[in-house]
Design a protein around this motif. Structure first.
Motif, PDB file in Angstrom:
ATOM      1  N   ALA A   1       0.843  -1.189   0.000  1.00 10.38           N
ATOM      2  CA  ALA A   1       0.000   0.000   0.000  1.00 10.38           C
ATOM      3  C   ALA A   1       0.884   1.247   0.000  1.00 10.38           C
ATOM      4  O   ALA A   1       1.819   1.364   0.784  1.00 10.38           O
ATOM      5  CB  ALA A   1      -0.900   0.000   1.242  1.00 10.38           C
ATOM      6  N   GLY A   2       0.589   2.170  -0.893  1.00 12.59           N
ATOM      7  CA  GLY A   2       1.398   3.381  -0.973  1.00 12.59           C
ATOM      8  C   GLY A   2       2.638   3.184  -1.817  1.00 12.59           C
ATOM      9  O   GLY A   2       3.001   2.076  -2.193  1.00 12.59           O
ATOM     10  N   ARG A   3       3.303   4.283  -2.088  1.00 10.83           N
ATOM     11  CA  ARG A   3       4.498   4.263  -2.944  1.00 10.83           C
ATOM     12  C   ARG A   3       5.728   3.874  -2.138  1.00 10.83           C
ATOM     13  O   ARG A   3       5.910   4.312  -1.007  1.00 10.83           O
ATOM     14  CB  ARG A   3       4.684   5.625  -3.590  1.00 10.83           C
ATOM     15  N   ILE A   4       6.584   3.059  -2.752  1.00 10.70           N
ATOM     16  CA  ILE A   4       7.826   2.624  -2.118  1.00 10.70           C
ATOM     17  C   ILE A   4       8.983   2.972  -3.048  1.00 10.70           C
ATOM     18  O   ILE A   4       8.959   2.648  -4.244  1.00 10.70           O
ATOM     19  CB  ILE A   4       7.821   1.104  -1.847  1.00 10.70           C
ATOM     20  N   TYR A   5       9.978   3.645  -2.498  1.00 13.59           N
ATOM     21  CA  TYR A   5      11.203   3.927  -3.240  1.00 13.59           C
ATOM     22  C   TYR A   5      12.318   3.025  -2.718  1.00 13.59           C
ATOM     23  O   TYR A   5      12.372   2.715  -1.520  1.00 13.59           O
ATOM     24  CB  TYR A   5      11.613   5.385  -3.079  1.00 13.59           C
ATOM     25  N   ILE A   6      13.211   2.619  -3.619  1.00 15.14           N
ATOM     26  CA  ILE A   6      14.337   1.765  -3.239  1.00 15.14           C
ATOM     27  C   ILE A   6      15.609   2.332  -3.856  1.00 15.14           C
ATOM     28  O   ILE A   6      15.663   2.597  -5.065  1.00 15.14           O
ATOM     29  CB  ILE A   6      14.145   0.312  -3.730  1.00 15.14           C
ATOM     30  N   ILE A   7      16.606   2.519  -3.021  1.00 14.63           N
ATOM     31  CA  ILE A   7      17.940   2.877  -3.489  1.00 14.63           C
ATOM     32  C   ILE A   7      18.942   1.978  -2.774  1.00 14.63           C
ATOM     33  O   ILE A   7      18.615   1.337  -1.770  1.00 14.63           O
ATOM     34  CB  ILE A   7      18.287   4.364  -3.238  1.00 14.63           C
ATOM     35  N   SER A   8      20.139   1.912  -3.277  1.00 14.87           N
ATOM     36  CA  SER A   8      21.163   1.106  -2.602  1.00 14.87           C
ATOM     37  C   SER A   8      22.538   1.589  -3.016  1.00 14.87           C
ATOM     38  O   SER A   8      22.688   2.421  -3.923  1.00 14.87           O
ATOM     39  CB  SER A   8      21.011  -0.382  -2.954  1.00 14.87           C
ATOM     40  N   ASP A   9      23.552   1.059  -2.348  1.00 17.61           N
ATOM     41  CA  ASP A   9      24.945   1.288  -2.725  1.00 17.61           C
ATOM     42  C   ASP A   9      25.250   2.778  -2.891  1.00 17.61           C
ATOM     43  O   ASP A   9      25.767   3.219  -3.903  1.00 17.61           O
ATOM     44  CB  ASP A   9      25.269   0.517  -4.009  1.00 17.61           C
TER      45      ASP A   9
END
Length: 339
Positions: free
Chosen positions: A19-27
């Motif tokens: 539910a809702g927006r999810i952002y993913i970043i890494s490294d």
């Protein structure tokens, strides 16, 4: 449980809804702010992105390796260089809007995660259809022994700092004198190792020594040719045996979203190192991967040669024969200089 070396049954997998927006970043690899800090002082851009997450009332997942303890040596150096970024990350975490997945560079995070108020887990399950891991689990070299990989990384960073130059792959993107010398030296070491392995195998009556040299050089060569970490095929095979539709990883710094068959997808978050600023956005099961600064969209272009097996047959010796021009000059780097 916070630990690299836990069994699969003990790994902490956090379940969250889609539910809702999810952002993913890494490294992200925040370092000490010196010339050898591969984040390259993009604090303003990263702060703008973190504010964007805040403004959208979204959730942020950092899929490992946010802080480069191996490069910076001391946490105080990182705080001085990137204090505002760390503060914004901590603030987002304190509001329950940030989750952190353990990466292979996060050994020292155990001492500071409580100070930063960062909740650390081994993976994140999104409504049963998507799993987020750092990705070192599928790296055939680093994934075998994280402690040894960490020791090698510290030595590597120390050498780069001492020489004041980049010594990384692929060679054409880091076409420095020291890096060219490293490749030349590697080729000579390989010739010696091949011969000595043949002798060892003859004494043992098996092929273990030769197999080890072959696999090590295969890993190095695939990194050079465009499969950093050699994790795509192991990750794909693992995903096909799991109930998840999508596997999201970092680790390799190679951005992309690719169909791997049987209705499954492998996605990689890329990195925030050097000139990159990759951001993955999830809306339900829809994925979009862009560079935050340039707006460039990434799909499967970088992954097609890997999945199509374009360089499965190429040995380091083959690469050397095609590229070495003498006097520490390599065709891949010289051609890139001319463009």
């Amino acid at each position: 449980m916070y630990d690299w070396a836990v069994g699969s049954a003990e790994r902490t997998i956090l379940k969250i809804p889609d539910a809702g927006r999810i952002y993913i970043i890494s490294d992200i690899h925040l370092g000490d702010g010196t010339q050898s800090d591969i984040f390259l002082a993009k604090d303003k851009e990263l702060l703008a992105f973190l504010q964007h997450v805040e403004d959208e009332d979204a959730t942020l997942v950092i899929a490992g390796d946010a802080i480069d303890f191996s490069q910076a040596l001391f946490f105080t150096n990182i705080m001085k260089a990137h204090g505002k970024v760390l503060g914004a990350i901590s603030d987002l975490a304190s509001k329950g809007r940030l989750h952190y997945v353990l990466g292979n560079h996060d050994h020292d995070l155990r001492w500071y995660k409580d100070v930063l108020r960062i909740p650390v887990v081994h993976g994140i399950d999104i409504s049963g259809h998507t799993l987020i891991l750092h990705g070192y689990e599928f790296d055939p070299v680093i994934g075998k022994d994280l402690d040894e990989a960490e020791r090698r990384t510290r030595v590597h960073h120390a050498i780069e700092r001492m020489l004041g130059t980049w010594m990384r792959l692929p060679l054409e993107h880091f076409y420095t004198g020291w890096n060219r010398l490293t490749f030349w030296t590697l080729h000579k070491i390989l010739l010696v190792r091949r011969r000595s392995a043949t002798v060892v195998d003859a004494i043992r009556g098996d092929s273990r020594a030769s197999d080890y040299v072959t696999e090590t050089m295969r890993y190095w060569t695939r990194n050079q040719l465009g499969d950093p970490g050699s994790l795509v095929h192991p990750a794909k095979d693992w995903l096909h045996a799991q109930p998840y539709r999508t596997l999201i990883c970092g680790h390799s710094h190679l951005p992309g979203v690719v169909d791997v068959g049987e209705g499954k997808r492998y996605a990689n978050t890329g990195s925030w190192t050097f000139t990159h600023s990759h951001v993955m956005r999830l809306d339900g099961q829809d994925i979009e991967l862009r560079d935050w600064r340039s707006g460039k969209v990434y799909t499967d272009r970088l992954y097609r040669p890997i999945l199509d097996g374009d360089f499965d047959h190429i040995r380091f010796e083959d690469w050397w024969e095609d590229n070495y021009m003498g006097m520490l000059r390599y065709r891949c780097g010289e051609e890139l200089k001319d463009t």
